[in-house]
Write a protein that holds these residues in place. Structure first.
Motif, PDB file in Angstrom:
ATOM      1  N   PRO A 144     -64.573 -24.525  48.405  1.00  0.00           N
ATOM      2  CA  PRO A 144     -63.436 -25.459  48.300  1.00  0.00           C
ATOM      3  C   PRO A 144     -62.996 -25.970  49.675  1.00  0.00           C
ATOM      4  O   PRO A 144     -63.269 -25.316  50.674  1.00  0.00           O
ATOM      5  CB  PRO A 144     -62.344 -24.596  47.656  1.00  0.00           C
ATOM      6  N   ILE A 145     -62.306 -27.092  49.678  1.00  0.00           N
ATOM      7  CA  ILE A 145     -61.953 -27.698  50.957  1.00  0.00           C
ATOM      8  C   ILE A 145     -60.686 -28.554  50.803  1.00  0.00           C
ATOM      9  O   ILE A 145     -60.416 -29.094  49.725  1.00  0.00           O
ATOM     10  CB  ILE A 145     -63.133 -28.566  51.470  1.00  0.00           C
ATOM     11  N   ARG A 146     -59.931 -28.614  51.867  1.00  0.00           N
ATOM     12  CA  ARG A 146     -58.748 -29.491  51.916  1.00  0.00           C
ATOM     13  C   ARG A 146     -58.705 -30.073  53.319  1.00  0.00           C
ATOM     14  O   ARG A 146     -58.441 -29.324  54.272  1.00  0.00           O
ATOM     15  CB  ARG A 146     -57.486 -28.654  51.693  1.00  0.00           C
ATOM     16  N   VAL A 147     -59.020 -31.335  53.487  1.00  0.00           N
ATOM     17  CA  VAL A 147     -59.000 -31.922  54.828  1.00  0.00           C
ATOM     18  C   VAL A 147     -58.378 -33.314  54.812  1.00  0.00           C
ATOM     19  O   VAL A 147     -58.359 -33.994  53.788  1.00  0.00           O
ATOM     20  CB  VAL A 147     -60.418 -32.082  55.447  1.00  0.00           C
TER      21      VAL A 147
ATOM     22  N   ALA B 113     -48.905 -33.816  60.673  1.00  0.00           N
ATOM     23  CA  ALA B 113     -47.993 -32.668  60.571  1.00  0.00           C
ATOM     24  C   ALA B 113     -47.648 -32.378  59.111  1.00  0.00           C
ATOM     25  O   ALA B 113     -47.606 -31.214  58.688  1.00  0.00           O
ATOM     26  CB  ALA B 113     -46.722 -32.940  61.379  1.00  0.00           C
ATOM     27  N   ILE B 114     -47.433 -33.444  58.328  1.00  0.00           N
ATOM     28  CA  ILE B 114     -47.051 -33.252  56.920  1.00  0.00           C
ATOM     29  C   ILE B 114     -48.203 -32.618  56.135  1.00  0.00           C
ATOM     30  O   ILE B 114     -48.021 -31.644  55.395  1.00  0.00           O
ATOM     31  CB  ILE B 114     -46.665 -34.597  56.267  1.00  0.00           C
ATOM     32  N   PHE B 115     -49.426 -33.141  56.316  1.00  0.00           N
ATOM     33  CA  PHE B 115     -50.555 -32.587  55.556  1.00  0.00           C
ATOM     34  C   PHE B 115     -50.946 -31.202  56.061  1.00  0.00           C
ATOM     35  O   PHE B 115     -51.359 -30.343  55.280  1.00  0.00           O
ATOM     36  CB  PHE B 115     -51.745 -33.555  55.557  1.00  0.00           C
ATOM     37  N   ALA B 116     -50.780 -30.970  57.359  1.00  0.00           N
ATOM     38  CA  ALA B 116     -51.056 -29.623  57.884  1.00  0.00           C
ATOM     39  C   ALA B 116     -50.129 -28.624  57.198  1.00  0.00           C
ATOM     40  O   ALA B 116     -50.540 -27.517  56.840  1.00  0.00           O
ATOM     41  CB  ALA B 116     -50.861 -29.592  59.397  1.00  0.00           C
ATOM     42  N   ASP B 117     -48.885 -29.049  56.984  1.00  0.00           N
ATOM     43  CA  ASP B 117     -47.902 -28.195  56.323  1.00  0.00           C
ATOM     44  C   ASP B 117     -48.316 -27.872  54.891  1.00  0.00           C
ATOM     45  O   ASP B 117     -47.921 -26.855  54.336  1.00  0.00           O
ATOM     46  CB  ASP B 117     -46.555 -28.928  56.334  1.00  0.00           C
ATOM     47  N   MET B 118     -49.115 -28.756  54.277  1.00  0.00           N
ATOM     48  CA  MET B 118     -49.592 -28.513  52.912  1.00  0.00           C
ATOM     49  C   MET B 118     -50.986 -27.878  52.917  1.00  0.00           C
ATOM     50  O   MET B 118     -51.660 -27.855  51.892  1.00  0.00           O
ATOM     51  CB  MET B 118     -49.616 -29.837  52.127  1.00  0.00           C
ATOM     52  N   GLY B 119     -51.424 -27.403  54.056  1.00  0.00           N
ATOM     53  CA  GLY B 119     -52.679 -26.660  54.107  1.00  0.00           C
ATOM     54  C   GLY B 119     -53.931 -27.496  54.303  1.00  0.00           C
ATOM     55  O   GLY B 119     -55.039 -27.028  54.041  1.00  0.00           O
ATOM     56  N   PHE B 120     -53.775 -28.747  54.766  1.00  0.00           N
ATOM     57  CA  PHE B 120     -54.951 -29.582  55.030  1.00  0.00           C
ATOM     58  C   PHE B 120     -55.399 -29.418  56.486  1.00  0.00           C
ATOM     59  O   PHE B 120     -54.578 -29.492  57.402  1.00  0.00           O
ATOM     60  CB  PHE B 120     -54.633 -31.065  54.780  1.00  0.00           C
TER      61      PHE B 120
END
Ligand code: DAH
Length: 360
Positions: free
Chosen positions: A191-194, A118-125
Protein backbone atom coordinates in the motif's frame (compact mmCIF):
# COMPACT_ATOMS: atom_id res chain seq x y z
CA UNK A 1 75.05 62.80 36.14
CA UNK A 2 77.72 61.05 34.12
CA UNK A 3 77.81 60.48 30.37
CA UNK A 4 76.07 57.09 30.58
CA UNK A 5 73.21 58.49 32.64
CA UNK A 6 72.70 61.16 30.01
CA UNK A 7 72.66 58.53 27.27
CA UNK A 8 70.18 56.45 29.22
CA UNK A 9 67.86 59.40 29.80
CA UNK A 10 68.00 60.37 26.13
CA UNK A 11 67.08 56.92 24.82
CA UNK A 12 64.46 56.03 27.42
CA UNK A 13 62.71 59.39 26.88
CA UNK A 14 62.81 58.75 23.14
CA UNK A 15 61.27 55.32 23.61
CA UNK A 16 58.48 56.68 25.80
CA UNK A 17 57.72 59.39 23.23
CA UNK A 18 57.78 57.04 20.21
CA UNK A 19 54.33 56.61 18.66
CA UNK A 20 54.96 53.85 16.13
CA UNK A 21 57.21 50.90 15.32
CA UNK A 22 59.25 52.82 12.76
CA UNK A 23 60.46 55.41 15.27
CA UNK A 24 61.25 52.62 17.76
CA UNK A 25 63.41 50.98 15.11
CA UNK A 26 65.21 54.28 14.50
CA UNK A 27 66.03 54.53 18.21
CA UNK A 28 67.22 50.93 18.30
CA UNK A 29 69.61 51.54 15.41
CA UNK A 30 70.88 54.82 16.90
CA UNK A 31 71.67 53.15 20.23
CA UNK A 32 72.31 49.46 19.64
CA UNK A 33 72.86 49.16 15.88
CA UNK A 34 76.30 48.31 14.49
CA UNK A 35 77.16 51.99 14.34
CA UNK A 36 74.95 52.91 17.28
CA UNK A 37 76.19 55.09 20.10
CA UNK A 38 76.43 52.32 22.66
CA UNK A 39 78.01 49.85 20.27
CA UNK A 40 80.68 52.43 19.45
CA UNK A 41 81.38 52.95 23.15
CA UNK A 42 81.71 49.18 23.60
CA UNK A 43 84.40 49.25 20.95
CA UNK A 44 86.37 51.82 23.03
CA UNK A 45 86.65 49.28 25.90
CA UNK A 46 89.73 47.73 24.27
CA UNK A 47 91.70 50.92 24.79
CA UNK A 48 90.96 51.06 28.55
CA UNK A 49 92.87 49.75 31.52
CA UNK A 50 91.56 46.45 32.89
CA UNK A 51 89.94 48.19 35.91
CA UNK A 52 88.23 50.84 33.78
CA UNK A 53 87.12 48.21 31.35
CA UNK A 54 85.46 46.19 34.09
CA UNK A 55 83.33 49.01 35.51
CA UNK A 56 82.53 50.74 32.21
CA UNK A 57 81.91 47.42 30.44
CA UNK A 58 79.42 46.30 33.10
CA UNK A 59 77.69 49.70 33.05
CA UNK A 60 77.45 49.65 29.24
CA UNK A 61 75.97 46.13 29.28
CA UNK A 62 73.37 47.17 31.86
CA UNK A 63 72.46 50.18 29.77
CA UNK A 64 72.20 48.04 26.67
CA UNK A 65 69.85 45.59 28.44
CA UNK A 66 67.75 48.38 29.81
CA UNK A 67 67.28 50.04 26.42
CA UNK A 68 66.58 46.68 24.82
CA UNK A 69 63.94 45.88 27.47
CA UNK A 70 62.31 49.28 27.11
CA UNK A 71 62.16 48.86 23.33
CA UNK A 72 60.44 45.47 23.63
CA UNK A 73 57.95 46.68 26.21
CA UNK A 74 57.06 49.70 24.11
CA UNK A 75 56.67 47.56 21.00
CA UNK A 76 54.22 45.31 22.81
CA UNK A 77 52.30 48.29 24.16
CA UNK A 78 51.99 49.73 20.67
CA UNK A 79 50.66 46.40 19.33
CA UNK A 80 48.10 46.20 22.15
CA UNK A 81 46.94 49.73 21.45
CA UNK A 82 46.58 48.93 17.75
CA UNK A 83 44.47 45.85 18.56
CA UNK A 84 42.29 47.84 20.97
CA UNK A 85 41.70 50.47 18.31
CA UNK A 86 40.76 47.81 15.77
CA UNK A 87 38.40 46.05 18.18
CA UNK A 88 36.73 49.36 18.98
CA UNK A 89 36.17 50.14 15.31
CA UNK A 90 34.85 46.64 14.53
CA UNK A 91 32.44 46.59 17.43
CA UNK A 92 29.11 44.90 16.79
CA UNK A 93 26.09 44.69 19.08
CA UNK A 94 24.80 41.16 18.64
CA UNK A 95 21.86 41.84 20.94
CA UNK A 96 20.26 44.24 18.45
CA UNK A 97 16.99 42.91 16.95
CA UNK A 98 17.21 41.67 13.35
CA UNK A 99 16.17 44.04 10.59
CA UNK A 100 12.39 44.08 10.43
CA UNK A 101 12.21 45.02 6.73
CA UNK A 102 12.00 41.88 4.61
CA UNK A 103 14.87 41.58 2.17
CA UNK A 104 13.54 38.60 0.27
CA UNK A 105 10.18 36.88 0.40
CA UNK A 106 8.75 33.44 -0.21
CA UNK A 107 6.91 33.30 -3.54
CA UNK A 108 3.18 32.56 -3.15
CA UNK A 109 3.60 29.38 -5.24
CA UNK A 110 6.28 28.07 -2.87
CA UNK A 111 4.12 29.09 0.07
CA UNK A 112 1.10 27.21 -1.27
CA UNK A 113 3.24 24.15 -2.12
CA UNK A 114 4.48 24.15 1.48
CA UNK A 115 0.96 24.58 2.84
CA UNK A 116 -0.48 21.77 0.73
CA UNK A 117 2.45 19.49 1.58
CA UNK A 118 2.02 20.22 5.31
CA UNK A 119 -1.69 19.34 5.16
CA UNK A 120 -1.18 16.03 3.33
CA UNK A 121 1.83 15.14 5.47
CA UNK A 122 -0.49 15.54 8.45
CA UNK A 123 -2.79 12.94 6.85
CA UNK A 124 0.06 10.48 6.40
CA UNK A 125 1.06 11.20 2.79
CA UNK A 126 4.75 11.00 1.88
CA UNK A 127 6.28 13.22 -0.79
CA UNK A 128 7.49 11.72 -4.09
CA UNK A 129 9.24 13.39 -6.99
CA UNK A 130 9.85 12.68 -10.65
CA UNK A 131 11.82 14.24 -13.50
CA UNK A 132 10.50 17.23 -15.46
CA UNK A 133 11.94 15.81 -18.68
CA UNK A 134 9.93 12.59 -18.87
CA UNK A 135 9.74 9.67 -21.27
CA UNK A 136 6.55 9.51 -23.29
CA UNK A 137 5.85 6.11 -21.76
CA UNK A 138 5.62 7.54 -18.21
CA UNK A 139 3.84 10.70 -19.29
CA UNK A 140 1.26 8.98 -21.53
CA UNK A 141 1.30 5.21 -22.20
CA UNK A 142 1.63 4.07 -18.60
CA UNK A 143 -1.30 6.33 -17.73
CA UNK A 144 -3.48 4.60 -20.31
CA UNK A 145 -3.15 7.45 -22.80
CA UNK A 146 -2.60 5.55 -26.07
CA UNK A 147 -0.60 7.13 -28.93
CA UNK A 148 -3.70 8.07 -30.88
CA UNK A 149 -5.56 9.32 -27.79
CA UNK A 150 -6.81 12.92 -28.17
CA UNK A 151 -5.38 13.81 -24.73
CA UNK A 152 -1.93 13.84 -26.32
CA UNK A 153 -3.05 16.73 -28.50
CA UNK A 154 -5.07 18.40 -25.76
CA UNK A 155 -2.02 18.54 -23.57
CA UNK A 156 -0.12 20.69 -26.13
CA UNK A 157 3.06 18.82 -25.38
CA UNK A 158 6.60 20.20 -25.63
CA UNK A 159 8.81 17.55 -27.25
CA UNK A 160 12.57 17.31 -26.66
CA UNK A 161 14.87 17.16 -29.68
CA UNK A 162 15.91 13.65 -30.70
CA UNK A 163 18.46 12.56 -33.29
CA UNK A 164 16.48 11.87 -36.50
CA UNK A 165 18.11 8.44 -36.82
CA UNK A 166 16.90 7.41 -33.34
CA UNK A 167 13.73 5.31 -33.72
CA UNK A 168 12.56 5.86 -30.12
CA UNK A 169 9.84 8.46 -29.46
CA UNK A 170 11.22 11.75 -28.08
CA UNK A 171 11.11 12.62 -24.39
CA UNK A 172 8.65 15.34 -23.38
CA UNK A 173 8.45 18.08 -20.78
CA UNK A 174 5.95 16.37 -18.49
CA UNK A 175 2.46 17.74 -19.11
CA UNK A 176 1.21 16.76 -15.64
CA UNK A 177 2.47 15.28 -12.37
CA UNK A 178 0.56 12.03 -12.98
CA UNK A 179 3.65 10.12 -14.26
CA UNK A 180 4.97 10.30 -10.69
CA UNK A 181 2.13 7.91 -9.79
CA UNK A 182 3.81 5.24 -11.91
CA UNK A 183 7.32 6.01 -10.62
CA UNK A 184 6.16 5.95 -7.00
CA UNK A 185 4.35 2.63 -7.50
CA UNK A 186 7.46 1.12 -9.08
CA UNK A 187 9.75 2.49 -6.36
CA UNK A 188 7.63 1.93 -3.29
CA UNK A 189 4.94 -0.65 -4.15
CA UNK A 190 1.60 -0.94 -2.34
CA UNK A 191 0.00 0.00 0.00
CA UNK A 192 1.06 3.58 -0.56
CA UNK A 193 0.03 7.16 0.19
CA UNK A 194 2.00 9.87 -1.60
CA UNK A 195 1.74 13.34 -3.02
CA UNK A 196 3.96 14.68 -5.78
CA UNK A 197 4.30 18.44 -6.12
CA UNK A 198 6.12 19.90 -9.10
CA UNK A 199 6.39 21.84 -12.33
CA UNK A 200 4.52 20.87 -15.48
CA UNK A 201 4.60 22.27 -19.02
CA UNK A 202 2.09 22.90 -21.80
CA UNK A 203 2.25 25.08 -24.89
CA UNK A 204 -0.30 27.64 -23.79
CA UNK A 205 -0.20 31.32 -22.86
CA UNK A 206 -2.98 33.75 -21.92
CA UNK A 207 -4.41 35.39 -18.79
CA UNK A 208 -5.17 32.03 -17.16
CA UNK A 209 -2.43 29.86 -18.75
CA UNK A 210 1.37 29.93 -18.68
CA UNK A 211 3.67 27.43 -20.49
CA UNK A 212 5.00 26.28 -17.09
CA UNK A 213 2.74 25.84 -14.10
CA UNK A 214 2.48 23.72 -10.95
CA UNK A 215 0.47 20.71 -9.84
CA UNK A 216 0.23 18.43 -6.87
CA UNK A 217 -0.57 14.84 -7.62
CA UNK A 218 -2.01 12.66 -4.86
CA UNK A 219 -2.59 8.94 -4.62
CA UNK A 220 -3.65 6.44 -1.96
CA UNK A 221 -3.64 2.75 -2.66
CA UNK A 222 -4.77 -0.09 -0.37
CA UNK A 223 -6.96 -3.18 -0.20
CA UNK A 224 -10.26 -1.36 0.30
CA UNK A 225 -9.80 2.32 -0.52
CA UNK A 226 -12.89 3.82 -2.16
CA UNK A 227 -14.37 7.07 -3.52
CA UNK A 228 -15.66 7.74 0.02
CA UNK A 229 -12.07 7.99 1.26
CA UNK A 230 -11.26 10.31 -1.65
CA UNK A 231 -14.16 12.57 -0.72
CA UNK A 232 -13.15 12.74 2.94
CA UNK A 233 -9.49 13.45 2.17
CA UNK A 234 -10.35 16.23 -0.27
CA UNK A 235 -12.85 17.84 2.12
CA UNK A 236 -10.31 17.73 4.94
CA UNK A 237 -7.75 19.23 2.63
CA UNK A 238 -10.00 22.11 1.50
CA UNK A 239 -11.06 22.92 5.07
CA UNK A 240 -7.42 23.10 6.16
CA UNK A 241 -6.15 24.89 3.08
CA UNK A 242 -8.80 27.61 2.85
CA UNK A 243 -8.85 27.89 6.66
CA UNK A 244 -12.66 27.77 6.89
CA UNK A 245 -14.75 25.26 8.85
CA UNK A 246 -17.55 24.83 6.33
CA UNK A 247 -16.60 23.72 2.88
CA UNK A 248 -18.85 22.00 0.39
CA UNK A 249 -17.49 20.02 -2.53
CA UNK A 250 -19.36 18.89 -5.62
CA UNK A 251 -18.15 15.81 -7.50
CA UNK A 252 -18.99 16.05 -11.20
CA UNK A 253 -18.68 12.93 -13.38
CA UNK A 254 -15.86 13.43 -15.85
CA UNK A 255 -13.34 11.51 -17.87
CA UNK A 256 -9.62 10.92 -17.48
CA UNK A 257 -7.90 7.96 -19.16
CA UNK A 258 -6.07 7.07 -15.93
CA UNK A 259 -9.10 6.93 -13.61
CA UNK A 260 -12.37 5.00 -13.69
CA UNK A 261 -14.72 6.41 -12.52
CA UNK A 262 -13.43 9.98 -12.82
CA UNK A 263 -14.67 13.14 -11.19
CA UNK A 264 -13.91 16.82 -11.37
CA UNK A 265 -14.34 18.55 -8.05
CA UNK A 266 -15.85 22.00 -7.53
CA UNK A 267 -15.93 24.01 -4.31
CA UNK A 268 -18.85 26.19 -3.19
CA UNK A 269 -17.98 29.88 -3.19
CA UNK A 270 -19.31 33.39 -3.65
CA UNK A 271 -17.96 36.53 -5.25
CA UNK A 272 -18.94 39.60 -3.21
CA UNK A 273 -17.83 42.73 -5.07
CA UNK A 274 -14.63 41.10 -6.23
CA UNK A 275 -14.02 39.33 -2.91
CA UNK A 276 -13.98 35.52 -3.05
CA UNK A 277 -15.55 33.64 -0.13
CA UNK A 278 -15.11 29.88 0.14
CA UNK A 279 -17.90 27.73 1.61
CA UNK A 280 -20.88 30.04 0.98
CA UNK A 281 -22.95 31.47 -1.88
CA UNK A 282 -24.27 29.99 -5.12
CA UNK A 283 -21.07 29.76 -7.13
CA UNK A 284 -18.94 26.71 -7.83
CA UNK A 285 -15.30 26.72 -8.78
CA UNK A 286 -13.43 23.78 -10.25
CA UNK A 287 -10.29 23.00 -8.27
CA UNK A 288 -9.10 19.53 -9.24
CA UNK A 289 -9.45 16.29 -11.18
CA UNK A 290 -9.68 12.90 -9.48
CA UNK A 291 -10.96 9.36 -9.60
CA UNK A 292 -10.30 5.71 -8.83
CA UNK A 293 -7.01 4.60 -10.36
CA UNK A 294 -7.46 2.63 -13.58
CA UNK A 295 -6.44 -1.06 -13.39
CA UNK A 296 -4.09 -0.52 -16.36
CA UNK A 297 -2.30 2.24 -14.45
CA UNK A 298 -1.78 -0.07 -11.46
CA UNK A 299 -0.49 -2.80 -13.77
CA UNK A 300 1.93 -0.34 -15.44
CA UNK A 301 3.27 0.45 -11.97
CA UNK A 302 3.76 -3.27 -11.25
CA UNK A 303 0.75 -3.57 -8.92
CA UNK A 304 -1.87 -6.34 -9.17
CA UNK A 305 -5.21 -4.54 -9.73
CA UNK A 306 -7.08 -7.57 -8.38
CA UNK A 307 -5.39 -7.09 -5.05
CA UNK A 308 -5.17 -3.31 -4.70
CA UNK A 309 -7.34 -0.32 -5.48
CA UNK A 310 -7.01 3.37 -4.78
CA UNK A 311 -7.77 6.93 -5.68
CA UNK A 312 -5.73 9.68 -7.32
CA UNK A 313 -6.15 13.38 -7.81
CA UNK A 314 -4.36 16.29 -9.45
CA UNK A 315 -4.59 19.86 -8.17
CA UNK A 316 -3.50 23.04 -9.94
CA UNK A 317 -1.31 24.89 -7.48
CA UNK A 318 -1.23 28.24 -9.27
CA UNK A 319 -5.02 28.33 -9.35
CA UNK A 320 -5.18 27.57 -5.59
CA UNK A 321 -2.69 30.35 -4.83
CA UNK A 322 -4.74 32.85 -6.88
CA UNK A 323 -7.94 31.84 -5.06
CA UNK A 324 -6.53 31.88 -1.54
CA UNK A 325 -4.46 35.03 -1.79
CA UNK A 326 -6.64 37.06 -4.19
CA UNK A 327 -4.10 37.24 -7.00
CA UNK A 328 -5.90 38.29 -10.20
CA UNK A 329 -3.41 37.53 -13.00
CA UNK A 330 -1.58 34.22 -13.35
CA UNK A 331 1.21 35.68 -15.48
CA UNK A 332 2.38 37.95 -12.64
CA UNK A 333 3.59 34.81 -10.84
CA UNK A 334 6.43 34.44 -13.32
CA UNK A 335 7.43 38.02 -14.08
CA UNK A 336 9.84 38.42 -11.13
CA UNK A 337 8.57 41.93 -10.44
CA UNK A 338 10.10 42.86 -7.06
CA UNK A 339 7.24 45.18 -6.09
CA UNK A 340 4.78 42.34 -6.75
CA UNK A 341 6.91 39.88 -4.76
CA UNK A 342 7.13 42.28 -1.81
CA UNK A 343 3.36 42.69 -1.86
CA UNK A 344 2.35 39.04 -2.28
CA UNK A 345 5.40 37.28 -0.82
CA UNK A 346 5.64 35.66 2.61
CA UNK A 347 8.17 36.14 5.42
CA UNK A 348 11.00 33.67 4.96
CA UNK A 349 11.03 32.20 8.46
CA UNK A 350 7.28 31.53 8.85
CA UNK A 351 7.04 27.92 7.71
CA UNK A 352 3.46 26.74 7.32
CA UNK A 353 2.37 23.94 9.66
CA UNK A 354 -1.09 22.55 10.31
CA UNK A 355 -0.75 23.04 14.07
CA UNK A 356 0.96 26.44 13.93
CA UNK A 357 -1.29 27.96 11.27
CA UNK A 358 -0.74 27.84 7.57
CA UNK A 359 -0.75 31.41 6.33
CA UNK A 360 -0.39 33.46 9.50
N1 DAH B 1 -3.34 14.83 -14.77
C1 DAH B 1 -4.58 15.59 -14.90
C2 DAH B 1 -4.30 16.90 -15.63
O1 DAH B 1 -3.20 17.35 -15.61
C3 DAH B 1 -5.15 15.90 -13.55
C4 DAH B 1 -5.66 14.67 -12.86
C5 DAH B 1 -6.95 14.24 -13.02
C6 DAH B 1 -4.83 13.95 -12.05
C7 DAH B 1 -7.44 13.12 -12.40
C8 DAH B 1 -5.28 12.79 -11.42
C9 DAH B 1 -6.60 12.39 -11.60
O2 DAH B 1 -4.51 12.07 -10.61
O3 DAH B 1 -7.05 11.27 -10.96
O4 DAH B 1 -5.22 17.48 -16.16
Amino acid sequence: MDALDLLKAKYLDGIIAASDEASLEEIRLAALGKKGEISLQMRELGKMTPEERQTTGAALNRLKDEIDGALRAKKEALADAALDARLASEWLDVTLPSRPKRQGTIHPISQVMDEVTAIFADMGFAVAEGPQVESDWYNFDALNIAPEHPARQEHDTFFMARNAADPRPPHVLRTHTSPVQIRALQDRGAPIRVIAPGRVYRMDMDQTHTPMFHQIEGMALGKDISMANLKWVLEEFCRAFFEVDDVELRFRASHFPFTEPSAEVDIRCSWDNGQLKIGEGDGWMEILGSGMMHPKVLAAGGIDPNEYQGFAFGIGIDRLAMLKYGIPDLRAFFESDLRWLRHYGFAALDLPTVFGGLSK
